[in-house]
Design an enzyme around this catalytic site. Structure first.
Site, PDB file in Angstrom:
ATOM      1  N   PRO A   1       0.910  -1.313  -0.135  1.00 49.16           N
ATOM      2  CA  PRO A   1       0.013   0.062   0.045  1.00 49.16           C
ATOM      3  C   PRO A   1       0.832   1.201  -0.056  1.00 49.16           C
ATOM      4  CG  PRO A   1      -0.807  -1.507   1.713  1.00 49.16           C
ATOM      5  CD  PRO A   1       0.599  -1.880   1.044  1.00 49.16           C
ATOM      6  N   GLU A   2       0.411   2.121  -0.873  1.00 43.14           N
ATOM      7  CA  GLU A   2       1.378   3.376  -1.047  1.00 43.14           C
ATOM      8  C   GLU A   2       0.300   4.523  -0.631  1.00 43.14           C
ATOM      9  OE1 GLU A   2       3.853   3.462  -4.461  1.00 43.14           O
ATOM     10  OE2 GLU A   2       4.295   1.499  -4.514  1.00 43.14           O
TER      11      GLU A   2
ATOM     12  N   LYS B   1       2.328   7.511   4.162  1.00 43.50           N
ATOM     13  CA  LYS B   1       1.864   6.089   4.216  1.00 43.50           C
ATOM     14  C   LYS B   1       1.543   5.849   5.791  1.00 43.50           C
ATOM     15  CE  LYS B   1       4.948   4.438   0.950  1.00 43.50           C
ATOM     16  NZ  LYS B   1       6.429   3.582   0.837  1.00 43.50           N
TER      17      LYS B   1
ATOM     18  N   ARG C   1       0.634 -10.833   6.906  1.00 42.91           N
ATOM     19  CA  ARG C   1       2.206 -10.692   7.031  1.00 42.91           C
ATOM     20  C   ARG C   1       2.642 -10.029   8.298  1.00 42.91           C
ATOM     21  NH1 ARG C   1       4.608  -9.172   1.466  1.00 42.91           N
ATOM     22  NH2 ARG C   1       6.541  -9.877   2.329  1.00 42.91           N
TER      23      ARG C   1
ATOM     24  N   ASN D   1       7.269   2.035  -4.323  1.00 43.23           N
ATOM     25  CA  ASN D   1       7.935   1.322  -5.756  1.00 43.23           C
ATOM     26  C   ASN D   1       6.935   1.625  -6.826  1.00 43.23           C
ATOM     27  OD1 ASN D   1      10.154   0.336  -6.458  1.00 43.23           O
ATOM     28  ND2 ASN D   1       9.220  -1.758  -6.562  1.00 43.23           N
TER      29      ASN D   1
END
Length: 280
Positions: free
Chosen positions: A2-3, A60, A128, A188
């Site tokens: 997530p950006e 973020k 995660r 990214n």
């Protein structure tokens, strides 16, 4: 991962469901890693019964402003997500097609569940465990947020200021765009998309850009963020000519875009997808 657009999307979800409402119940699933060792009961007590007055974001990071401090802060990490239960939700590419809830209807990988007095429910999930949440005071005093530069969406430097900043930087553009002290919120895929539309090589040094090239870079970043935020980061609504749809490696991506080869290689310490034929 997530950006900025994805985090802005979940900020808006939380704002719609929580702002101006009191949290009746907070379930904080114990996780020393995600909570920086803070006691989950302490987080729960800080939330329950409190009125949410605003929902903030910088880069973020997101936070819930409550009627009294401490406030709750968070980061989605690599694949964390926040959604309103019972409402449609976007899925990150990282989520694949796995079910979001278990057989009992409980969100899988639940880390935080907030319920308002009106019955609205917000869930923060992360399989995660690379996301984070913690209690802190004002954003201007939190160590993680004070290290950030201007938000790339709400406070991007004007052209003359950006020219002056990049003129002093002898690092690759890819690394500069990922520097949260310069462009808070850019990650990214946004960096690669911006450089693709600006027609600039990710390997170019910041100091090598002409004023016109800095203008191209700034416009591309503004355009990419504006569109991604406008569609709530729903990648299915990104334009067909965006690199995003092709940049991923393996079966998720392609080797060419518009007949031109996509090169995937490390630049600035991160895997980078770019098109050397048009990015100079």
């Amino acid at each position: 991962m997530p950006e900025l657009p994805e985090v802005e999307s979940v900020r808006r979800i939380m704002e719609r469901v929580l702002k101006g409402r009191r949290i009746a119940k907070a379930e904080v699933v114990p996780d020393d890693i995600m909570q920086f060792g803070q006691n989950p009961l302490t987080i729960q007590e800080a939330l329950e019964g409190k009125l949410v007055t605003a929902v903030g974001r910088h880069g973020k990071y997101w936070w819930l402003e409550l009627e009294e401090k401490p406030w709750l802060y968070g980061h989605l990490g690599m694949s964390g997500w926040i959604r309103e239960l019972g409402a449609p939700t976007m899925r990150l590419k990282e989520h694949g097609n796995a079910p979001l809830d278990d057989e009992t209807g409980r969100p899988r990988f639940l880390k935080l569940l907030l319920e308002t007095e009106e019955g609205g429910r917000i869930a923060f999930t992360d399989g995660r465990r690379l996301g984070r949440m913690w209690l802190s005071s004002d954003p201007t005093q939190d160590d993680r947020l004070t290290k950030l530069g201007p938000d790339a969406y709400t406070a991007l430097p004007e052209l003359d200021a950006l020219i002056a900043i990049l003129k002093k930087r002898k690092a690759p553009l890819k690394a500069l765009l990922l520097d949260q002290g310069l462009f808070a919120g850019v990650g990214n895929w946004i960096a690669d998309e911006t450089l693709y539309h600006a027609r600039l090589s990710p390997k170019r040094l910041g100091s090598s850009l002409t004023p016109q090239e800095v203008a191209q870079l700034r416009k591309a970043l503004v355009d990419v963020l504006d569109h991604a935020v406008r569609v709530d980061a729903d990648y299915e609504q990104f334009p067909e000519d965006w690199l995003f749809h092709h940049r991923w490696g393996g079966s998720k991506g392609t080797e060419f875009i518009d007949g031109k080869q996509i090169v995937r290689e490390p630049v600035g310490g991160r895997t980078t997808a770019w098109v050397p034929e048009i990015q100079l």
